[in-house]
Structure formats: C-alpha cells, structure tokens
Design an enzyme around this catalytic site. Structure first.
Site, PDB file in Angstrom:
ATOM      1  N   GLU A  24      -2.529  10.934  12.338  1.00 17.59           N
ATOM      2  CA  GLU A  24      -2.739   9.397  12.786  1.00 17.59           C
ATOM      3  C   GLU A  24      -2.331   8.536  12.029  1.00 17.59           C
ATOM      4  O   GLU A  24      -1.740   7.369  12.553  1.00 17.59           O
ATOM      5  CB  GLU A  24      -4.246   9.303  12.986  1.00 17.59           C
ATOM      6  CG  GLU A  24      -5.043  10.196  14.114  1.00 17.59           C
ATOM      7  CD  GLU A  24      -5.418  11.563  13.542  1.00 17.59           C
ATOM      8  OE1 GLU A  24      -5.128  11.669  12.323  1.00 17.59           O
ATOM      9  OE2 GLU A  24      -5.665  12.455  14.260  1.00 17.59           O
ATOM     10  N   LEU A  76       6.398   7.689 -14.174  1.00 16.21           N
ATOM     11  CA  LEU A  76       5.319   6.848 -14.849  1.00 16.21           C
ATOM     12  C   LEU A  76       4.683   6.265 -13.515  1.00 16.21           C
ATOM     13  O   LEU A  76       5.392   5.334 -12.877  1.00 16.21           O
ATOM     14  CB  LEU A  76       5.645   6.099 -15.778  1.00 16.21           C
ATOM     15  CG  LEU A  76       6.017   6.732 -17.304  1.00 16.21           C
ATOM     16  CD1 LEU A  76       6.382   5.442 -18.202  1.00 16.21           C
ATOM     17  CD2 LEU A  76       4.630   7.309 -17.871  1.00 16.21           C
ATOM     18  N   SER A 124       0.890  -1.110   0.009  1.00 14.07           N
ATOM     19  CA  SER A 124       0.063  -0.121   0.318  1.00 14.07           C
ATOM     20  C   SER A 124       0.881   0.944   0.164  1.00 14.07           C
ATOM     21  O   SER A 124       1.722   1.625   0.971  1.00 14.07           O
ATOM     22  CB  SER A 124      -0.980  -0.038   1.272  1.00 14.07           C
ATOM     23  OG  SER A 124      -1.651   1.134   1.338  1.00 14.07           O
ATOM     24  N   LEU A 125       0.776   2.149  -1.042  1.00 13.99           N
ATOM     25  CA  LEU A 125       1.735   2.935  -1.237  1.00 13.99           C
ATOM     26  C   LEU A 125       1.707   4.134  -0.220  1.00 13.99           C
ATOM     27  O   LEU A 125       0.605   4.391   0.546  1.00 13.99           O
ATOM     28  CB  LEU A 125       1.833   3.540  -2.801  1.00 13.99           C
ATOM     29  CG  LEU A 125       2.214   2.579  -3.706  1.00 13.99           C
ATOM     30  CD1 LEU A 125       1.768   3.063  -5.137  1.00 13.99           C
ATOM     31  CD2 LEU A 125       3.605   2.360  -3.687  1.00 13.99           C
ATOM     32  N   ASN A 181      10.834   7.901 -11.623  1.00 12.19           N
ATOM     33  CA  ASN A 181      10.744   7.314 -13.094  1.00 12.19           C
ATOM     34  C   ASN A 181       9.511   7.725 -14.026  1.00 12.19           C
ATOM     35  O   ASN A 181       9.335   7.272 -15.144  1.00 12.19           O
ATOM     36  CB  ASN A 181      10.764   5.616 -13.267  1.00 12.19           C
ATOM     37  CG  ASN A 181       9.445   5.240 -12.499  1.00 12.19           C
ATOM     38  OD1 ASN A 181       8.483   5.703 -12.518  1.00 12.19           O
ATOM     39  ND2 ASN A 181       9.446   4.020 -12.154  1.00 12.19           N
ATOM     40  N   HIS A 219       3.006  -1.297 -16.930  1.00 13.55           N
ATOM     41  CA  HIS A 219       3.172  -1.277 -15.528  1.00 13.55           C
ATOM     42  C   HIS A 219       2.450  -2.570 -14.851  1.00 13.55           C
ATOM     43  O   HIS A 219       1.411  -2.821 -15.421  1.00 13.55           O
ATOM     44  CB  HIS A 219       2.364  -0.168 -14.576  1.00 13.55           C
ATOM     45  CG  HIS A 219       2.427  -0.053 -13.092  1.00 13.55           C
ATOM     46  ND1 HIS A 219       3.172   0.405 -12.778  1.00 13.55           N
ATOM     47  CD2 HIS A 219       1.679  -0.756 -12.218  1.00 13.55           C
ATOM     48  CE1 HIS A 219       3.063   0.363 -11.398  1.00 13.55           C
ATOM     49  NE2 HIS A 219       2.013  -0.498 -11.246  1.00 13.55           N
TER      50      HIS A 219
END
Lengths: 615, 615
Positions: free
Chosen positions: A356, A179, A116-117, A177, A253
């Site tokens: 939080e 993209l 999860s980015l 990068n 991707h």
C-alpha cells in the site's frame, strides 16, 4: 568537464552546503558533503534538464530521497544558475523557498516533497512507470538515497515494483556514508550487502568510490546503457567529506559545522565553477489525452447496488472520458472494483500488489507528471500508507484515494478488515477532501467530482448493497449535503453518511409512527462539511444526532462539531458510533451490535426526545 | 507419525477447513488447503506447545501471518484437542471465539491479531528477539506466511531485522500457492525468486514441495538445526489442494467451496487422526524481573526543560525500577532521548533503525511475551506504522508509543518532520490513551502512569525547552486536567496542552492586564478527556477556546467537543489550530504564524469577549 573540474564542482557544492547551513544556523551539511561528488557529476555530465522549463516533457526527473541533504540540492540549483547566492543564504528562514526539506509547493524543480525517509524511491518508481508506460518521452528518473533509509520497507516495495516492471529509466544512487542520525548504520560501508539486496529484487548494481569523479562518471554511463533493469549505484562515501573536524565522524548529523569559516577555507574557499546542464531532447511524443463527454453509469431508484460497484463503473466511465485518468490497486481490484477500469483501460491500470505504501507513492509519482490517479484498496489498509498520504499533502499532490470495505458493515471478516479509523486519518490531512456516499448514483457523481479538486481526496465505499435513493440526475456538490426528511415539527436531526443513511431513514419512519418527527441529513461530504445546513438544522431542531460506522473519534461526529467551532451557539450534540471492538458477525448483526442501525438510532432519538433532554 | 499418517492429518485439516467455511457461508478454505500439509507436520512433529498452558514460558510461538487462513488454524486446534468439532462449526458466527481472522482477545493460543497482511512476520521477529535476548527459555517462533504478502515492505523490514540479529529461533514458512486474492502473484511458483530475497537479507532458505510431508519434515528439522540465521522455508503448494474443482484455479479466494459436501468426500471424508503435540521443555530460565522503588527525575519550577528530555530520563528511571521495561527506537534515540535508557539498560534497548513498522511490530511482539515496551520515534513518523497500531489495538496489545518533535514548534525542519496528525490518528484507535505533557515533571509522571494502562498508550513530546510549571510532587491522573488559572470572573476558558500551555498562560497575563480574566486548563490527557472539569468550565465561563499545535481535525478541539457529546448543553466552542501548511521558520515564528502563540490566543480571546460573541 575534466576530472579536476568535476572535483572542483564537488568542492563548490560542499562549500555552498556549509555556507547555507551556517547562515541558517541549522541543517545537514555533513549529509550533503558525502553526496557532493555524486551530484556534481550528475549535474555536469548526465542530467538532462531545462531549469527554465521545469514542465518540459522530456526533462529528466531528479528526486532527493534523502531530503535532509537539501543544502546540496540548493547548492546544485545555484551551480546550475537557477538560484542566486543571496537566495541560497536564506535557507531555512521564514518565507524562503529553500526549506529545510524540499517541497514542490515552493520550488518548481522539486518533483515531490521528501524528508520522511524511504519515500523518494517509491515516488520515483511512480514517475518512472509513467515515463515508461504512458509518456514515452525518454526521460530518466534519478533518485538520490541515503543508506540509512534502506532500512525502510517502502524502499523494498519500490525495489520489487521497479524490478518487476523492468524500469530501466530509473537510476538510484545510494550515498553510502555509513552514518545515520544516531550513529553507524547496520551495514556500514558494506556495499555488497546493499548490492545483494537490490540484485535479489532484479536490479543491476554498480559499486563505486563515491568520491572518485571518473568512476562516478563511468557508473552513470553504465547505468544509462543498462537495458531491461533498474540500476542501483552504491557509492562508498564519507559523511562530512573534506573537512577533517567532521569527516566520517559520529555526532555531526543535522548540525552546522562547528567552524564553518575554517571549513570553507579547508575546502578551498568559495568558487564559481560554470556548469551547463544538458537540455532535454525535443519531446519525442506528445501526450495523447483523449477527452469525451462523461457518461456516468445510471442507477434506478430502489435498486440495490453496492457503492464499491458504482465506484468501479464510474471510474471506468471517467477513464473513457478522460485519457489522463489512471487507476492503481493493491491486488484487491476484484473487491474495490477497479477491475472494471482494468478491463476497459488496461494500458492505464497499474497493479501494485499488496504494497500500500508503493500504491500511494506510485499515484503521487504519476500525479507529479500530470496524470490523474485513483488508487484503491480496503479503507483499513490505507492506514498502511498514512505517512505517504501526509507527505503527498505536503507535496500538494492531487491524488484520489478510494477505500472500500469501510466499517463494521463488512460483516464476518472481522475488525482487521474494517476501516474504522479512515475518516479520522484523512480528515486530519491538510487540505484534504473526505467523501462518503450512501448510494450508487451519488457515488458515481462524487467519483467524477473528485477529479476536479486539489490535494488529497478520499472516497469511502462500502462492501454490501444499499438501496439507490437518489435519481441519476441529482447533483452532489462537494461541501454539500442532502436533507432527506424534514418538517417544521422536527424534534431533532439525524446526521448520517454512507451505510447509516438507509438506517437513519428507516429510523425516521419508525419514529414517525410514534409521532416523533426527525430530520435526516445525508452528510456525504465529511470534509468540507456543509456548515450552513447543519447550522440551520441546529437552529430549527436544537439537537444533532450523528450516526457513523466509524470509531467515535475523528469522524462524522467530530466533523459536525467542527461546524460550530467559531463561537456561535452550539446545538446539543449526540453521537452514535462504533465504540466496542467488533468480532465476526453478519453485517446487520454488526450494525445492531454497534447501535448504529435503525433500531439503535430510533431508540437513541426516542430517549433524547422523551426524556426531554432536547426541547 | 509415519508418512501416511501425516498425509491423513493434512487431509483432515483440509476437510475441517472446508466444513468450517461451509458452515459459516464465508471464509478462506482454499488458502487453508494449500498450507494444510505444512501445518500437519508442524503440529505432529515439531511444535512444542502445551495447549492447556498457553502461558508456559517455553512454549513455541506460532503466528499465522496469513490470518485469512483461520479455518486451518482452528482445524489444527481441533486436531490438537483444544477445540471441539461443535465449536469449529461456529466459525465466523456472532459470539464465536473463532473469528474470520484470529485474535488473542478471544483465543489464548493466538499470539497476535493478523488479517492485515505482512504483519505476522514483523511481530514474530519481536517475539523471537524477546526469546533470544531477554528470556532464553529456548522457544522457537514459527510464522506461516502467504506468498502474496511478501510484497509488503514490512516483511523486508522484518527480514532485515531478523537477519541482522541472527534470530535462529525464528522459522518462517511461506505457503507459495501462487495465487493472491485477485489472481496470480508476481512470482508465481518461482521459489528461487523468494529465496534470493531472503538470502540477501541474511537468511538460510530451504525450498520444498509443500505437499510432500517427508520433505516438509526434513525441512523443519534442517531449520531447527540451523544456527546463527533465521530460516525461510519456501514451500511450493497449490491453492485449494485436493479438490479438483478449485485446485490451483483463480476465482476461488475467500469463498466457501462451491460443493462442500462433494469436496469433503473427494478429500476422503472426515477423520479423527490423533495428534499429540509435544510438550515444551521445562523452562530453562525463569524471568529475572527486578523491582525497585521508582525514582523519577525531579525538576525545579522555572527551569527550562524539553519534555523529550524528561521522557528520556523518566524512561531510564522506570527501567531501573522495573526489569520488565524495554525500549525500542527508530534510529533517532538521540532526538527522542531513548538514548538515556540505552545507556542505563543496554540489554533491554532495541535499535530498530529507520523502520517504523518493524519498530511498532517488535514492541507488539515483546508485549505478547509480557514485556512492557516503550517504542519511540518522531511523532510524524509514527504515521508510517498506523496499520500496525490499528492491529495492535485489535490484539489488545499493551504498548507505549512515544512521538517526539510534535507540531510546528520544531521550527526550521519544516512540515515533513512535524507531527500534525498524530493526535487524530491515536485518538481514533479503539481503547487508546493519548497524553500530551507540557512540562518536565508532568512528563515524568505520565511516563510512569502509562505503564499501568491497557491498550495503546501514546505520549506526545516536544523538541524545544518549555518552562517547568509543576512541582515534582504534583500528580497527573490519566483522564484528568489541571486548571492553572481561574477566578469567578472568567469570561472564557482557554484549553491548551503541551507547547500551547505556556502560551495560554502568557495570553492570560496579557488579557488580565486589559481587565479580561480567562481560565486556563492544561488538558494533558487528550483521551480520556476530563469531562467534569470541561463541563464545569463550560457552565462557569460559557466558552471554550482550544489551542493546539496540531491540525484542526481530530485533536484537542475534537476531544473537547466530544466531552459534550451526550446531548447536554454545549458551550460555545472556538478552536485555534494549525490550519495552513507550514514552511521553515524559527519555533516562535511558527507558533505565531499558526496563531497559536500567546499573541494569537490573546487576540482571539479578546475578539470573542469584546465582540460579545460570548456573554
């Protein structure tokens, strides 16, 4: 290594990323290829890590925030000799340690689960904080981020936290990068745009060509010699670098390369560049973790004490007994009562301000280092960090989360401050424990009990005072319950927890005056739930009436229902819960309006008994 | 108004904030007093708003992001003649419109519920986006923030979004009063620290003394004449300004003043400064909302179509039929399939990049302006925005949220990408609707049906292809279900939804071969749930076996149990769900490992029937 060797190592990491993804038939080779040179130089020249002793206290810590670039990580493990080529090719297959996104459950060298980015950097900040303020063994924390994920606010919570704390042991490498998954990012190759942002938050920044191994090398050196500030290295790279069919192109991707064999050939074929990762220095300081006998606060029966007050006092006491306990708060320590811990143990208290996500991430980071974190804010505001809680459970991180001001019982502040979804949210987390005490002695015991559990542990506390109904010697096993009122004539069972326990007791008294005997169970352990006691109550009374200061879904009512989810006969189940949107009102008015006070409970019970719906 | 009159108005707002909080016995007067001059000048000189026509399309929009300063807001309403003094003194009392934190459910001039910090600006960005790109009636959006809340990452997601979109119709006023709830903020009165951050995200900034009404006036003028950039006005203020006992002091957050009467006297006593808020201009453009007959995509039975594909196609069709539909995505439109909408209706598609809080906030902002938003990302990543969903339900906002890639059925990517808590999360939201289609025609119908509902509506879609089992003419009322297999000899009922429906059908076939007849219900409406059909199945088959690609808590199993939560006889309930932490594996391997594929369902059903646990 010289320039050519470093470049060769970068190519090897690309080749292995392509091979692993091809073998899997899925994965993210192009996102790995852009960062391959950054990883090669780190591995060969700057990382200090003993792969045979991942627990070494002076090991550097590496976090792959762009977790989808897992082929690159595993290729690096192979280059370092930690993983065999055969295992590399099990990538993403059932049973393999090499999952689509890395998790520490499976691999000892992974600090925290990513995928999860925008979470790797916040957790990295927690690790760096532990290193700087608690451990002082000199380790550095390296976080490799993607550029897309810099759109996540959590990244800027982390940037603020790291800048403010002057975490010069934290180095963030951004693989710019250009993209994202769907297409170009907002800022493309505009490194300055990212640099301005990091600088504004107090970071030192370095902009480089992320495919020039000498420049990368110098940038890492500059980062390591920077004092008083965290460092962000912004590296201009090309997604799919090195293979013309995909390099810097959209639409590739998260897919294996169209012609993996040709790509490997184009990259110069497989090679085995020998890499010797530096050993960490001898640990400069051993962890000084005191242990004393735990002396929990003790409260007299009949006193009026808020469970949040008992939590604060118990946490401070636990901190005295155990030197590995740390506390974190979201700038509401005067409400959650972590201020008690902060006063007693200022060196182990971490103010995270109103952020939080970073609060939970910092706790997770500290847990990876073996600390025992208790992170607190209003129950309502823990919803802000749900994705972090979810990922922490994937990590298998042992963190204690404490939400205060639960339910409508807070009164006038209104629904924005009321935790009414928290039980549902935490119950749904894999392997979690959910505790909801009703009095001060019970709270103190549960605060101590949480420390010994695995996974995510949640404690729900209340704002207002409630009567102390248990003696200080009473024990409250996790997974247990307390039957407070019972007889052989009970016609139904009221199952309550937290603020509804005193209401249930008062309702039982009222009903007894009318000749209706009911059982009352304090279900302080919402997950795991006391299946045996509930089943016995079901058999003996035929009907369970649950009463909760929470929405009707996912909380106490559902927890009780789940106890009968194995096909056995189910009692009649009735649930009282908060079913309307509250406004502002006094606490007793709120409980009454929701129908979960003594009056509401007694009325519901009477209706069920008199209308002969039950027995 | 001249300088003295503006200052007088500021004092009046302070006095009324103190009086309202004193009458309530709670509230945040000191946080109101710091921003009183900022509000006075806005109200008297710059806001364009018709309080008698809050729906006026050219009204400016004001969002009190620091929602706890509600006394100030209500004092301003009183000054503008919208609220009487008597009502002001009902603040925080049961039944009053003047809640502890403002909500649009009760007050027509409130755009969005606030009280969870860091949400007003993100929602304001959504309103400003609608104004700039869709409505073009010239309204400006004013957001009053506290300084503490700038620690929230969501503020920087919003800053990034607004800067990138050049929202020069958005003006953020930051009341930098240096004190949070517990104590000093990170940056105190360092206005430059905040200015650097906003500038880095592309904003124009203005730093002023927030108690100098002339400087405030000029700052607002400068903001209004700034083109191409959003503006942040950073105002140095003092918490509790004007009352020596509390001014700029810690320990007075969220409490009535210790001596309210004395404070009012110190502030010069009550006054009635007449304020005439400017009218909005005649609406420059009427909203051009087309309406055509909806032509949903139609799929042939037996075809293999992913529900996410059907969602994308249906959303594009809905967008053609209704000009008020807007779509937003978190940079995964190629996965969620909102790219179909983006292609068909680029002017109504909003790319929010990887910032899920801002994604949901922008949708909420657009909903306040009467647009019908569909916001999409992976189901797993909607957990990032749970606090925004919670607050949207308090607002009563009508937003459609669509989570793709639900459950272990996604396969190799692993648990970080699997929505396994989403049903629990959305069920627990007050007034929500939760839908989980299993085939393409059902998905298309539900996408259309969502449009007409109130509150938070959630649709869960799946990554992989599933067979089309319904004809394109079939209807799927919200709150309904479909009984797909049934006979008078059914020995239990399998309740499935989404990807487990085809598995349940296959299991029923296998079981029939063994002479065991089971009923199969497709429970596509998880909330509200089809109580009648479930009860009939319970009566007729005695046992309900729920099967869900979700954790065991809070999802389908709990939804089914809730249908029997009124004290009536309960059937035997057994639930199959994801009870372990998945790793990487192929989709069919994942379903099998979780025991929720046809094999697992048939085995469980057989066990229940043969061991005579049921009937």
């Amino acid at each position: 290594m010289n320039t050519a060797e470093l470049a060769e190592l970068g190519q090897q990491l690309r080749v292995d990323s392509v091979r692993a993804s091809a073998a899997a038939g899925s994965g993210h080779p192009t996102s790995s290829m852009s960062a391959a040179d950054l990883m090669a130089v780190l591995l060969a020249h700057h990382l200090r890590y003993d792969f045979e002793r991942p627990e070494h206290p002076a090991n550097d810590r590496f976090v792959l925030s762009k977790g989808h670039a897992s082929p690159l990580l595993y290729a690096a493990y192979k280059a370092a000799g930690a993983v065999e080529d055969g295992e590399l090719l099990t990538f993403r297959k059932i049973g393999s340690r090499l999952e689509g996104h890395p998790t520490p459950r499976r691999l000892p060298w992974v600090e925290t689960a990513t995928g999860s980015l925008g979470q790797g950097l916040p957790v990295g900040v927690g690790i760096a904080l532990a290193g700087k303020r608690l451990e002082r063994t000199g380790y550095r924390v390296w976080v490799l981020c993607g550029d897309s994920e810099l759109a996540e606010g959590s990244v800027w919570e982390a940037a603020e936290h790291a800048g403010y704390e002057h975490l010069d042991n934290l180095i963030t490498i951004v693989d710019v990068n250009r993209l994202g998954q769907r297409g170009p990012t907002r800022h493309g190759h505009d490194l300055d745009a990212y640099a301005r942002r990091f600088q504004a938050f107090g970071w030192h920044t370095i902009e480089i060509d992320g495919h020039d191994v000498d420049k990368i090398d110098r940038a890492y050196g500059e980062a390591l010699s920077t004092a008083g500030q965290p460092v962000a290295i912004l590296a201009r790279t090309l997604k799919g670098k090195g293979v013309a069919a995909v390099e810097d192109m959209e639409g590739h991707h998260g897919k294996p390369l169209p012609d993996a064999e040709g790509a490997v050939a184009e990259l110069g074929g497989p090679r085995e560049v020998p890499v010797r990762v530096s050993e960490p220095p001898a640990a400069a300081a051993l962890r000084d973790v005191t242990t004393e006998v735990l002396q929990l606060p003790r409260y007299d029966e009949g006193d009026q004490v808020a469970t949040r007050d008992a939590f604060g006092a118990a946490l401070a006491a636990l901190g005295t007994a155990r030197g590995d306990v740390v506390a974190l708060d979201g700038e509401v320590g005067d409400s959650t009562r972590t201020e008690e811990f902060a006063k007693a143990h200022p060196e182990r208290f971490f103010e995270c301000y109103i952020a939080e996500q970073q609060l939970v991430a910092a706790a997770v980071g500290m847990a990876t280092r073996g600390w025992l974190p208790y992170a607190s804010t209003f129950a309502a505001f823990l919803t802000r960090a749900y994705d972090f809680v979810r990922m922490a459970s994937i990590s298998g991180a042992g963190v204690n989360l404490v939400g205060s001001h639960a339910g409508v019982a807070i009164g006038q502040d209104g629904p924005s401050q009321m935790g009414l979804e928290d039980l549902a949210m935490f119950r749904a987390v894999h392997g979690s424990t959910v505790l909801y005490p009703c009095d001060a002695n019970q709270t103190a015991r549960l605060v101590a009990a949480m420390a010994g559990l695995d996974g995510i542990r949640y404690l729900r506390t209340s704002r207002g005072k409630t009567p102390v109904i248990y003696g200080p010697g009473e024990e409250f096993p996790v997974g247990g319950s307390k039957t407070l009122v019972s007889s052989e004539e009970d016609r139904l069972t009221v199952v309550a927890a937290g603020v509804t326990v005193p209401e249930a007791l008062a309702a039982a008294d009222r009903l007894a005056e009318d000749g209706i005997l009911v059982r009352v169970i304090d279900l302080y352990s919402v997950k795991p739930v006391d299946v045996d006691t509930l089943r016995r109550a079901a058999e003996e009374t035929g009907c369970l009436l649950t009463v909760e200061d929470h929405h009707a879904e996912g909380g106490l009512g559902d927890a009780v229902a789940e106890a009968f989810g194995d096909g056995r006969p189910v009692p009649r189940l009735v649930r009282l819960a908060v079913r309307t949107m509250p406004g502002s009102a006094a606490p007793d008015e709120q409980l009454h309006a929701a129908g979960i006070d003594a009056v509401g409970i007694a009325a519901a019970a009477k209706l069920l008994v008199e209308e002969a719906v039950v027995r």
